[in-house]
Design a protein around this motif. Structure first.
Motif, PDB file in Angstrom:
ATOM      1  N   GLY A  61       0.832  -1.204   0.000  1.00  0.00           N
ATOM      2  CA  GLY A  61       0.000   0.000   0.000  1.00  0.00           C
ATOM      3  C   GLY A  61       0.860   1.245   0.000  1.00  0.00           C
ATOM      4  N   THR A  62       0.402   2.266  -0.656  1.00  0.00           N
ATOM      5  CA  THR A  62       1.126   3.545  -0.599  1.00  0.00           C
ATOM      6  C   THR A  62       0.283   4.559   0.176  1.00  0.00           C
ATOM      7  OG1 THR A  62       0.321   4.094  -2.799  1.00  0.00           O
ATOM      8  CG2 THR A  62       2.506   3.108  -2.644  1.00  0.00           C
ATOM      9  N   ASP A  63      -0.885   4.890  -0.364  1.00  0.00           N
ATOM     10  CA  ASP A  63      -1.789   5.810   0.335  1.00  0.00           C
ATOM     11  C   ASP A  63      -3.021   5.054   0.763  1.00  0.00           C
ATOM     12  OD1 ASP A  63      -0.770   8.686  -0.103  1.00  0.00           O
ATOM     13  OD2 ASP A  63      -0.509   7.663  -2.027  1.00  0.00           O
ATOM     14  N   LEU A  64      -3.483   5.353   1.952  1.00  0.00           N
ATOM     15  CA  LEU A  64      -4.690   4.662   2.371  1.00  0.00           C
ATOM     16  C   LEU A  64      -5.520   5.485   3.337  1.00  0.00           C
ATOM     17  CD1 LEU A  64      -3.971   3.136   5.340  1.00  0.00           C
ATOM     18  CD2 LEU A  64      -2.459   1.958   3.777  1.00  0.00           C
ATOM     19  N   SER A  90       0.064   3.609 -15.264  1.00  0.00           N
ATOM     20  CA  SER A  90       1.051   4.668 -15.082  1.00  0.00           C
ATOM     21  C   SER A  90       1.424   5.270 -16.430  1.00  0.00           C
ATOM     22  CB  SER A  90       2.295   4.085 -14.403  1.00  0.00           C
ATOM     23  OG  SER A  90       3.365   5.006 -14.489  1.00  0.00           O
ATOM     24  N   MET A  98      -1.718   1.766 -11.000  1.00  0.00           N
ATOM     25  CA  MET A  98      -2.135   1.977  -9.619  1.00  0.00           C
ATOM     26  C   MET A  98      -3.526   1.382  -9.460  1.00  0.00           C
ATOM     27  SD  MET A  98      -0.550   3.174  -7.088  1.00  0.00           S
ATOM     28  CE  MET A  98       0.910   4.149  -6.726  1.00  0.00           C
ATOM     29  N   VAL A  99      -3.634   0.442  -8.566  1.00  0.00           N
ATOM     30  CA  VAL A  99      -4.897  -0.232  -8.316  1.00  0.00           C
ATOM     31  C   VAL A  99      -5.468   0.285  -6.995  1.00  0.00           C
ATOM     32  CG1 VAL A  99      -5.948  -2.460  -7.745  1.00  0.00           C
ATOM     33  CG2 VAL A  99      -4.301  -2.288  -9.629  1.00  0.00           C
ATOM     34  N   THR A 100      -6.729   0.658  -7.031  1.00  0.00           N
ATOM     35  CA  THR A 100      -7.406   1.073  -5.797  1.00  0.00           C
ATOM     36  C   THR A 100      -8.343  -0.043  -5.355  1.00  0.00           C
ATOM     37  OG1 THR A 100      -7.290   3.388  -6.450  1.00  0.00           O
ATOM     38  CG2 THR A 100      -8.878   2.831  -4.727  1.00  0.00           C
ATOM     39  N   ARG A 102     -11.013  -1.322  -2.303  1.00  0.00           N
ATOM     40  CA  ARG A 102     -11.842  -0.909  -1.161  1.00  0.00           C
ATOM     41  C   ARG A 102     -12.199  -2.169  -0.359  1.00  0.00           C
ATOM     42  NH1 ARG A 102     -16.968   1.726  -3.216  1.00  0.00           N
ATOM     43  NH2 ARG A 102     -15.599   3.395  -3.929  1.00  0.00           N
ATOM     44  N   THR A 117      -9.577   1.832   2.346  1.00  0.00           N
ATOM     45  CA  THR A 117      -9.334   2.000   0.914  1.00  0.00           C
ATOM     46  C   THR A 117      -7.847   2.228   0.713  1.00  0.00           C
ATOM     47  OG1 THR A 117     -11.521   2.971   0.617  1.00  0.00           O
ATOM     48  CG2 THR A 117      -9.925   3.346  -1.138  1.00  0.00           C
ATOM     49  N   LYS A 119      -4.397   2.402  -2.161  1.00  0.00           N
ATOM     50  CA  LYS A 119      -3.802   2.411  -3.503  1.00  0.00           C
ATOM     51  C   LYS A 119      -2.545   1.563  -3.496  1.00  0.00           C
ATOM     52  CE  LYS A 119      -5.529   6.818  -5.010  1.00  0.00           C
ATOM     53  NZ  LYS A 119      -5.255   8.216  -5.307  1.00  0.00           N
TER      54      LYS A 119
ATOM     55  N   SER B  67       0.109   7.382   4.820  1.00  0.00           N
ATOM     56  CA  SER B  67       0.958   7.029   3.682  1.00  0.00           C
ATOM     57  C   SER B  67       2.340   6.675   4.205  1.00  0.00           C
ATOM     58  CB  SER B  67       1.020   8.159   2.661  1.00  0.00           C
ATOM     59  OG  SER B  67       1.686   9.279   3.206  1.00  0.00           O
TER      60      SER B  67
END
Lengths: 128, 128
Positions: A61-64, A90, A98-100, A102, A117, A119, B67
């Motif tokens: 995960g990068t952002d969540l 990208s 980038m896959v999101t 949920r 959630t 990314k 993040s």
């Protein structure tokens, strides 16, 4: 099934607040009775995701975003329900997207204890 | 200081992916060498917050964003830097406010390994 001992052990190591450490400590707090740390719910959810989501290069995960609409309690059996809601290739790296995803973590009655959630960078299979 | 054994132990319980479990397993992955689970970084950050942020009724997050701009590695010493960025009194509950806290978890060189913003309900002191 999550038991009180697991909840207290996680809390003692990472989130030593009275409402996560003992039944007595939870009395009179916002939780009223023993509740798991939200980070424990998150970590248990991650375990389920690692065991079930088939991404070859791993779940990174990068952002969540996270929310805990109701507490996780002793005696609950958790399950996670996941949905891919976005795949954005990208521009600079043609083998990457980038896959999101949920995810809802639900208790045995179907009530949601965590919304999550995330990314994740995902890579193409190498071409032969 | 965080050591490799702690990283592997957390991963074995909650995030058993090769790059979190062993040096060998991390070779050739996006991480290249052993990296802590982001959930481990988050849990260690929570421990520091519980030990340092003086909210009488506890640190109870509802919504949060996370993040991980760079991996947490063995040998790092983490510190957390926190800032209250918003206090919004509740309209319906006059003794309550929503406090937004922004936290950076940094390594010993000051580089950020985690950004974490959280909303927490906070209560007035009882009037005498």
């Amino acid at each position: 099934m999550l038991d009180a001992e697991q909840i207290k052990r996680f809390a003692a190591e990472f989130d030593p607040q009275p409402f996560h450490l003992s039944e007595e400590g939870a009395t009179g707090t916002l939780f009223n009775s023993l509740a798991a740390s939200g980070w424990h719910t998150a970590a248990l959810t991650m375990r389920m995701l690692v065991e079930s989501v088939p991404l070859a290069d791993g779940l990174i995960g990068t952002d969540l975003q996270l929310s805990w609409p109701k507490p996780t309690r002793p005696g609950m059996t958790l399950r996670v329900f996941s949905e891919i809601v976005g795949i954005v290739p990208s521009r600079s790296k043609p083998h990457m997207a980038m896959v999101t995803m949920r995810n809802e973590t639900r208790d045995q009655d179907g009530e949601v204890v965590q919304n999550f959630t995330v990314k994740m960078p995902v890579f193409n299979r190498p071409t032969a």
